[in-house]
Design a protein around this motif. Structure first.
Motif, PDB file in Angstrom:
ATOM      1  N   LYS A   1     -12.760   9.481   5.970  1.00 40.73           N
ATOM      2  CA  LYS A   1     -13.841   9.330   4.993  1.00 40.73           C
ATOM      3  C   LYS A   1     -13.421   9.652   3.563  1.00 40.73           C
ATOM      4  O   LYS A   1     -14.065   9.198   2.616  1.00 40.73           O
ATOM      5  N   ASP A   2     -12.341  10.442   3.391  1.00 43.36           N
ATOM      6  CA  ASP A   2     -11.975  10.815   2.012  1.00 43.36           C
ATOM      7  C   ASP A   2     -11.285   9.684   1.257  1.00 43.36           C
ATOM      8  O   ASP A   2     -11.033   9.776   0.052  1.00 43.36           O
ATOM      9  N   GLY A   3     -10.965   8.592   1.949  1.00 41.62           N
ATOM     10  CA  GLY A   3     -10.444   7.417   1.273  1.00 41.62           C
ATOM     11  C   GLY A   3      -8.976   7.466   0.892  1.00 41.62           C
ATOM     12  O   GLY A   3      -8.471   6.542   0.238  1.00 41.62           O
ATOM     13  N   ARG A   4      -8.257   8.500   1.288  1.00 42.87           N
ATOM     14  CA  ARG A   4      -6.831   8.561   0.969  1.00 42.87           C
ATOM     15  C   ARG A   4      -6.071   7.508   1.779  1.00 42.87           C
ATOM     16  O   ARG A   4      -6.391   7.233   2.937  1.00 42.87           O
ATOM     17  N   ARG A   5      -5.064   6.935   1.178  1.00 43.64           N
ATOM     18  CA  ARG A   5      -4.253   5.933   1.867  1.00 43.64           C
ATOM     19  C   ARG A   5      -3.401   6.635   2.919  1.00 43.64           C
ATOM     20  O   ARG A   5      -2.567   7.474   2.578  1.00 43.64           O
ATOM     21  N   SER A   6      -3.632   6.252   4.171  1.00 44.89           N
ATOM     22  CA  SER A   6      -3.060   7.029   5.269  1.00 44.89           C
ATOM     23  C   SER A   6      -2.343   6.161   6.293  1.00 44.89           C
ATOM     24  O   SER A   6      -2.728   5.018   6.554  1.00 44.89           O
ATOM     25  N   ALA A   7      -1.302   6.743   6.858  1.00 46.00           N
ATOM     26  CA  ALA A   7      -0.640   6.186   8.032  1.00 46.00           C
ATOM     27  C   ALA A   7      -1.175   6.973   9.228  1.00 46.00           C
ATOM     28  O   ALA A   7      -1.025   8.191   9.292  1.00 46.00           O
ATOM     29  N   VAL A   8      -1.826   6.286  10.148  1.00 42.76           N
ATOM     30  CA  VAL A   8      -2.449   6.951  11.297  1.00 42.76           C
ATOM     31  C   VAL A   8      -1.608   6.695  12.541  1.00 42.76           C
ATOM     32  O   VAL A   8      -1.388   5.543  12.918  1.00 42.76           O
TER      33      VAL A   8
ATOM     34  N   ASP B   1      -8.321  -1.289   4.138  1.00 44.90           N
ATOM     35  CA  ASP B   1      -7.722  -1.244   2.805  1.00 44.90           C
ATOM     36  C   ASP B   1      -7.005   0.070   2.521  1.00 44.90           C
ATOM     37  O   ASP B   1      -6.272   0.167   1.527  1.00 44.90           O
ATOM     38  N   THR B   2      -7.214   1.062   3.382  1.00 45.83           N
ATOM     39  CA  THR B   2      -6.623   2.383   3.121  1.00 45.83           C
ATOM     40  C   THR B   2      -5.782   2.921   4.273  1.00 45.83           C
ATOM     41  O   THR B   2      -5.179   3.990   4.129  1.00 45.83           O
ATOM     42  N   THR B   3      -5.718   2.210   5.391  1.00 48.26           N
ATOM     43  CA  THR B   3      -4.980   2.745   6.539  1.00 48.26           C
ATOM     44  C   THR B   3      -4.076   1.709   7.186  1.00 48.26           C
ATOM     45  O   THR B   3      -4.371   0.518   7.194  1.00 48.26           O
ATOM     46  N   THR B   4      -2.985   2.201   7.729  1.00 48.99           N
ATOM     47  CA  THR B   4      -2.144   1.438   8.645  1.00 48.99           C
ATOM     48  C   THR B   4      -1.990   2.294   9.900  1.00 48.99           C
ATOM     49  O   THR B   4      -1.735   3.496   9.798  1.00 48.99           O
ATOM     50  N   TRP B   5      -2.145   1.672  11.057  1.00 47.11           N
ATOM     51  CA  TRP B   5      -2.204   2.419  12.314  1.00 47.11           C
ATOM     52  C   TRP B   5      -0.994   2.110  13.190  1.00 47.11           C
ATOM     53  O   TRP B   5      -0.531   0.973  13.255  1.00 47.11           O
TER      54      TRP B   5
ATOM     55  N   MET C   1       0.834  -1.193   0.000  1.00 44.41           N
ATOM     56  CA  MET C   1       0.000   0.000   0.000  1.00 44.41           C
ATOM     57  C   MET C   1       0.873   1.249   0.000  1.00 44.41           C
ATOM     58  O   MET C   1       1.714   1.419   0.875  1.00 44.41           O
ATOM     59  N   THR C   2       0.692   2.105  -1.003  1.00 43.33           N
ATOM     60  CA  THR C   2       1.441   3.356  -1.069  1.00 43.33           C
ATOM     61  C   THR C   2       0.755   4.401  -0.204  1.00 43.33           C
ATOM     62  O   THR C   2      -0.397   4.773  -0.448  1.00 43.33           O
ATOM     63  N   THR C   3       1.447   4.849   0.818  1.00 43.49           N
ATOM     64  CA  THR C   3       0.867   5.823   1.740  1.00 43.49           C
ATOM     65  C   THR C   3       0.889   7.221   1.132  1.00 43.49           C
ATOM     66  O   THR C   3       1.901   7.659   0.591  1.00 43.49           O
ATOM     67  N   GLU C   4      -0.230   7.922   1.229  1.00 41.43           N
ATOM     68  CA  GLU C   4      -0.352   9.257   0.640  1.00 41.43           C
ATOM     69  C   GLU C   4      -0.210  10.375   1.660  1.00 41.43           C
ATOM     70  O   GLU C   4       0.024  11.525   1.291  1.00 41.43           O
ATOM     71  N   ARG C   5      -0.370  10.041   2.941  1.00 40.97           N
ATOM     72  CA  ARG C   5      -0.240  11.063   3.978  1.00 40.97           C
ATOM     73  C   ARG C   5      -0.118  10.393   5.332  1.00 40.97           C
ATOM     74  O   ARG C   5      -0.389   9.189   5.480  1.00 40.97           O
ATOM     75  N   ILE C   6       0.229  11.173   6.328  1.00 37.05           N
ATOM     76  CA  ILE C   6       0.221  10.708   7.710  1.00 37.05           C
ATOM     77  C   ILE C   6      -0.824  11.532   8.461  1.00 37.05           C
ATOM     78  O   ILE C   6      -0.903  12.749   8.302  1.00 37.05           O
ATOM     79  N   ILE C   7      -1.633  10.845   9.237  1.00 40.32           N
ATOM     80  CA  ILE C   7      -2.609  11.511  10.103  1.00 40.32           C
ATOM     81  C   ILE C   7      -2.097  11.388  11.529  1.00 40.32           C
ATOM     82  O   ILE C   7      -1.915  10.278  12.037  1.00 40.32           O
ATOM     83  N   ILE C   8      -1.857  12.496  12.161  1.00 43.50           N
ATOM     84  CA  ILE C   8      -1.376  12.491  13.538  1.00 43.50           C
ATOM     85  C   ILE C   8      -2.578  12.747  14.454  1.00 43.50           C
ATOM     86  O   ILE C   8      -3.104  13.859  14.499  1.00 43.50           O
ATOM     87  N   ALA C   9      -3.010  11.714  15.126  1.00 42.77           N
ATOM     88  CA  ALA C   9      -4.187  11.783  15.984  1.00 42.77           C
ATOM     89  C   ALA C   9      -3.733  11.839  17.438  1.00 42.77           C
ATOM     90  O   ALA C   9      -3.718  10.829  18.152  1.00 42.77           O
ATOM     91  N   ASP C  10      -3.334  13.008  17.839  1.00 38.42           N
ATOM     92  CA  ASP C  10      -2.811  13.224  19.189  1.00 38.42           C
ATOM     93  C   ASP C  10      -3.093  14.670  19.569  1.00 38.42           C
ATOM     94  O   ASP C  10      -2.610  15.586  18.904  1.00 38.42           O
ATOM     95  N   PRO C  11      -3.880  14.901  20.613  1.00 37.27           N
ATOM     96  CA  PRO C  11      -4.247  16.270  20.987  1.00 37.27           C
ATOM     97  C   PRO C  11      -3.126  17.060  21.670  1.00 37.27           C
ATOM     98  O   PRO C  11      -3.294  18.248  21.944  1.00 37.27           O
ATOM     99  N   GLN C  12      -2.019  16.407  21.949  1.00 33.60           N
ATOM    100  CA  GLN C  12      -0.902  17.107  22.590  1.00 33.60           C
ATOM    101  C   GLN C  12      -0.029  17.746  21.503  1.00 33.60           C
ATOM    102  O   GLN C  12       0.629  17.031  20.737  1.00 33.60           O
ATOM    103  N   PRO C  13      -0.005  19.074  21.409  1.00 34.70           N
ATOM    104  CA  PRO C  13       0.715  19.754  20.325  1.00 34.70           C
ATOM    105  C   PRO C  13       2.192  19.391  20.242  1.00 34.70           C
ATOM    106  O   PRO C  13       2.729  19.225  19.145  1.00 34.70           O
ATOM    107  N   LEU C  14       2.842  19.255  21.382  1.00 33.02           N
ATOM    108  CA  LEU C  14       4.267  18.959  21.367  1.00 33.02           C
ATOM    109  C   LEU C  14       4.535  17.576  20.777  1.00 33.02           C
ATOM    110  O   LEU C  14       5.454  17.403  19.964  1.00 33.02           O
TER     111      LEU C  14
END
Length: 229
Positions: free
Chosen positions: A57-64, A88-92, A1-14
């Protein structure tokens, strides 16, 4: 799977900034990302569960990269259902301070696209974890593996709070003595031995003499030479 972006799901800014900085350093060295010279790898932020769902929901291949302990999931099942919905679209990569063995066992057995590392890991380990997830691969840290193995050992060799009398009764049960025989040997009533038996089963979390016998062998209360006499 070719990753298109990284989603950083962490409310701590640092923490979010640290993950982004490290990912941007690693991305140019991952051929599958196909970045041009000087191009930054796309990053999205999800400070809460609602924002994370909207991004997925946008279906982009993402690293979460997610800190589960800081998000408002109802339970680990909710996390697994979300990860499975986008398998099919994410790796966590779960990146948290503390994750219990029961949590890890459930999540890692129920999913194929969720990995784990701990925030207190070395920079080398965190870099390795991010390389995996950016390549669309699952990563399970050695620390997480050790937590699972240690828990397995503890379950096979549970601690108990049996009294000395209860240990002696358990040994007699393991040696095949009947309640009547144990009562006679101990100059006790059958009612007393039955009470000990119930307490032993409750403390060990077992439901039958066979399971109590297995514990007695593991705990060293009985050895094979005694059993076959």
């Amino acid at each position: 799977m070719t990753t298109e972006r990284i989603i950083i799901a962490d409310p701590q800014p640092l923490t979010a900034l640290a993950v982004e900085t490290l990912a941007q350093r690693l991305a140019p060295h991952i051929p599958s990302l196909s970045l041009s010279d000087g191009e930054d790898f796309p990053v999205a932020y999800a400070p809460d569960l609602f924002a994370l769902r909207q991004l997925l929901k946008d279906g982009r291949r993402s690293a979460v990269v997610l800190d589960y302990t800081l998000f408002d999931f109802n339970d680990q099942e909710s996390l697994c259902l979300l990860a499975d919905s986008y398998k099919d679209t994410t790796t966590w990569l779960l990146l948290s301070d503390e994750l219990t063995a029961d949590f890890l066992r459930y999540v890692l057995y129920q999913t194929t696209n969720v990995g784990v590392a701990y925030k207190d890991a070395s920079l080398d380990i965190l870099s390795e974890a991010l390389r995996y997830v950016l390549r669309g691969e699952r990563y399970i840290s050695q620390h997480a593996t050790d937590v699972l193995l240690q828990n397995a050992v503890q379950r096979d060799n549970p601690k108990d709070d049996l009294t000395q009398t209860e240990r002696e009764v358990l040994k007699a049960i393991a040696l095949g003595r009947t309640t009547k025989e144990i009562a006679a040997e101990r100059f006790s009533s059958i009612h007393t031995i039955n009470s000990h038996r119930k307490n032993i089963f409750r403390k060990l979390g077992v439901n039958c003499a066979h399971d109590a016998m297995k514990y007695a062998f593991r705990a060293g209360l009985v050895d094979e030479s005694e059993f076959y006499i």
